[in-house]
Design a protein around this motif. Sequence first.
Motif, mmCIF file in Angstrom:
data_model
loop_
_atom_site.group_PDB
_atom_site.id
_atom_site.type_symbol
_atom_site.label_atom_id
_atom_site.label_comp_id
_atom_site.label_asym_id
_atom_site.label_seq_id
_atom_site.Cartn_x
_atom_site.Cartn_y
_atom_site.Cartn_z
ATOM 1 N N ASN A 144 -1.738 -1.163 6.053
ATOM 2 C CA ASN A 144 -3.040 -1.721 5.676
ATOM 3 C C ASN A 144 -3.558 -2.829 6.585
ATOM 4 O O ASN A 144 -4.431 -3.595 6.188
ATOM 5 N N ASP A 145 -3.002 -2.950 7.794
ATOM 6 C CA ASP A 145 -3.515 -3.934 8.759
ATOM 7 C C ASP A 145 -3.563 -5.346 8.185
ATOM 8 O O ASP A 145 -4.525 -6.077 8.377
ATOM 9 N N PHE A 146 -2.507 -5.708 7.457
ATOM 10 C CA PHE A 146 -2.497 -7.027 6.826
ATOM 11 C C PHE A 146 -1.124 -7.655 6.966
ATOM 12 O O PHE A 146 -0.122 -7.069 6.585
ATOM 13 N N ILE A 147 -1.061 -8.846 7.556
ATOM 14 C CA ILE A 147 0.185 -9.589 7.666
ATOM 15 C C ILE A 147 0.105 -10.758 6.695
ATOM 16 O O ILE A 147 -0.817 -11.563 6.764
ATOM 17 N N GLN A 184 0.843 -1.183 0.000
ATOM 18 C CA GLN A 184 0.000 0.000 0.000
ATOM 19 C C GLN A 184 0.881 1.237 0.000
ATOM 20 O O GLN A 184 1.494 1.569 0.999
ATOM 21 N N ALA A 185 0.946 1.904 -1.139
ATOM 22 C CA ALA A 185 1.775 3.095 -1.253
ATOM 23 C C ALA A 185 1.017 4.284 -0.676
ATOM 24 O O ALA A 185 0.785 5.285 -1.317
ATOM 25 N N GLY A 186 0.569 4.150 0.540
ATOM 26 C CA GLY A 186 -0.161 5.194 1.223
ATOM 27 C C GLY A 186 0.007 5.000 2.711
ATOM 28 O O GLY A 186 0.951 5.468 3.301
ATOM 29 N N LYS A 187 -0.877 4.248 3.326
ATOM 30 C CA LYS A 187 -0.763 3.988 4.753
ATOM 31 C C LYS A 187 -0.747 2.487 5.008
ATOM 32 O O LYS A 187 -1.094 1.683 4.150
ATOM 33 N N ASP A 233 7.944 -4.463 5.550
ATOM 34 C CA ASP A 233 6.958 -5.427 6.041
ATOM 35 C C ASP A 233 6.828 -5.244 7.548
ATOM 36 O O ASP A 233 7.807 -5.411 8.280
ATOM 37 N N THR A 234 5.644 -4.889 8.014
ATOM 38 C CA THR A 234 5.448 -4.582 9.427
ATOM 39 C C THR A 234 4.301 -5.396 10.008
ATOM 40 O O THR A 234 3.555 -6.063 9.282
ATOM 41 N N SER A 235 4.140 -5.292 11.305
ATOM 42 C CA SER A 235 3.051 -5.998 11.977
ATOM 43 C C SER A 235 1.690 -5.454 11.574
ATOM 44 O O SER A 235 0.667 -6.104 11.778
ATOM 45 N N ASN A 236 1.664 -4.264 10.981
ATOM 46 C CA ASN A 236 0.409 -3.659 10.532
ATOM 47 C C ASN A 236 0.195 -3.767 9.032
ATOM 48 O O ASN A 236 -0.822 -3.305 8.518
ATOM 49 N N LYS A 281 -1.658 15.521 2.131
ATOM 50 C CA LYS A 281 -2.417 14.285 1.992
ATOM 51 C C LYS A 281 -1.578 13.073 2.358
ATOM 52 O O LYS A 281 -2.082 12.100 2.931
ATOM 53 N N TYR A 282 -0.285 13.129 2.020
ATOM 54 C CA TYR A 282 0.609 11.995 2.270
ATOM 55 C C TYR A 282 1.716 12.439 3.227
ATOM 56 O O TYR A 282 2.873 12.593 2.848
ATOM 57 N N ALA A 283 1.347 12.670 4.458
ATOM 58 C CA ALA A 283 2.279 13.188 5.460
ATOM 59 C C ALA A 283 3.276 12.111 5.895
ATOM 60 O O ALA A 283 2.966 10.914 5.885
ATOM 61 N N PRO A 284 4.483 12.519 6.283
ATOM 62 C CA PRO A 284 5.462 11.557 6.811
ATOM 63 C C PRO A 284 4.946 10.891 8.086
ATOM 64 O O PRO A 284 4.096 11.447 8.793
ATOM 65 N N PHE A 285 5.454 9.704 8.376
ATOM 66 C CA PHE A 285 5.081 9.031 9.618
ATOM 67 C C PHE A 285 6.229 8.133 10.061
ATOM 68 O O PHE A 285 7.168 7.866 9.300
ATOM 69 N N ASP A 286 6.158 7.685 11.299
ATOM 70 C CA ASP A 286 7.198 6.840 11.878
ATOM 71 C C ASP A 286 6.665 5.435 12.130
ATOM 72 O O ASP A 286 5.489 5.253 12.464
ATOM 73 N N ILE A 287 7.548 4.448 11.973
ATOM 74 C CA ILE A 287 7.228 3.061 12.298
ATOM 75 C C ILE A 287 8.233 2.581 13.341
ATOM 76 O O ILE A 287 9.445 2.666 13.112
#
Length: 215
Positions: free
Chosen positions: A99-102, A94-97, A161-164, A191-197
């Motif tokens: 996606n809650d999918f493992i 998901q080239a956005g946010k 690849d993350t837990s979310n 619309k596409y703000a930076p975020f941290d993981i």
Amino acid sequence: MTSAEILQKIANSYSISLAKLALKCGYDRPQAFYDVANGKTKTISGDMANKIVAAFPELNLNFILTGEGEFLKSNCSIADNSKDYIYLLPISAQAGKLNDFIASVKEGDCERIVSPIKDAEFAITITGESMAPEYPNGSRALVKKIDAEIFVEWGRDYVVDTSNGIVVKRLIAPEKEGHLRCISINPDQKKYAPFDIPTSEVYGIYRILFCMSLK
């Protein structure tokens, strides 16, 4: 003919190393092939033999298992395996946010595609517009896993690849310790703000080597 000799015959027939043979057969690491080649494992397992035949369908399964009979199936010849094939994962980044999918993907679920470059490990489809125009919606990213504990080259583009879920972003030097800082290429930063993981939620980081846009 021993199992070690059988594997070496297959590799020699296609002018490839045992490591390359293992990769073409869908193995992440060649150790299982090395174990057969050096005699640590005495026989080629049914699973390994089936994977070899899946990658090289002209080969005779019985010969691989026993060393007896014909090397090739009837009316078959050595195929041109000079092309590099990789797996296209049946999921999207998901080239956005997130996606809650493992994803837990098996080789049998994947389509094999020809890679135009060397060293790519697999391909994944990009969805969304946050990484456009460089990575348009529907394009395929060809990636290779990196060892993030050793080195991450900031300012490059990665599939994470993350837990979310799975996300494709440009990684820059983090502002907070123990985190990855993710930014988008799309100029609409509102619309596409930076975020941290948090790195504790990261399963793997894959560097994007090449992008294929489907027209």
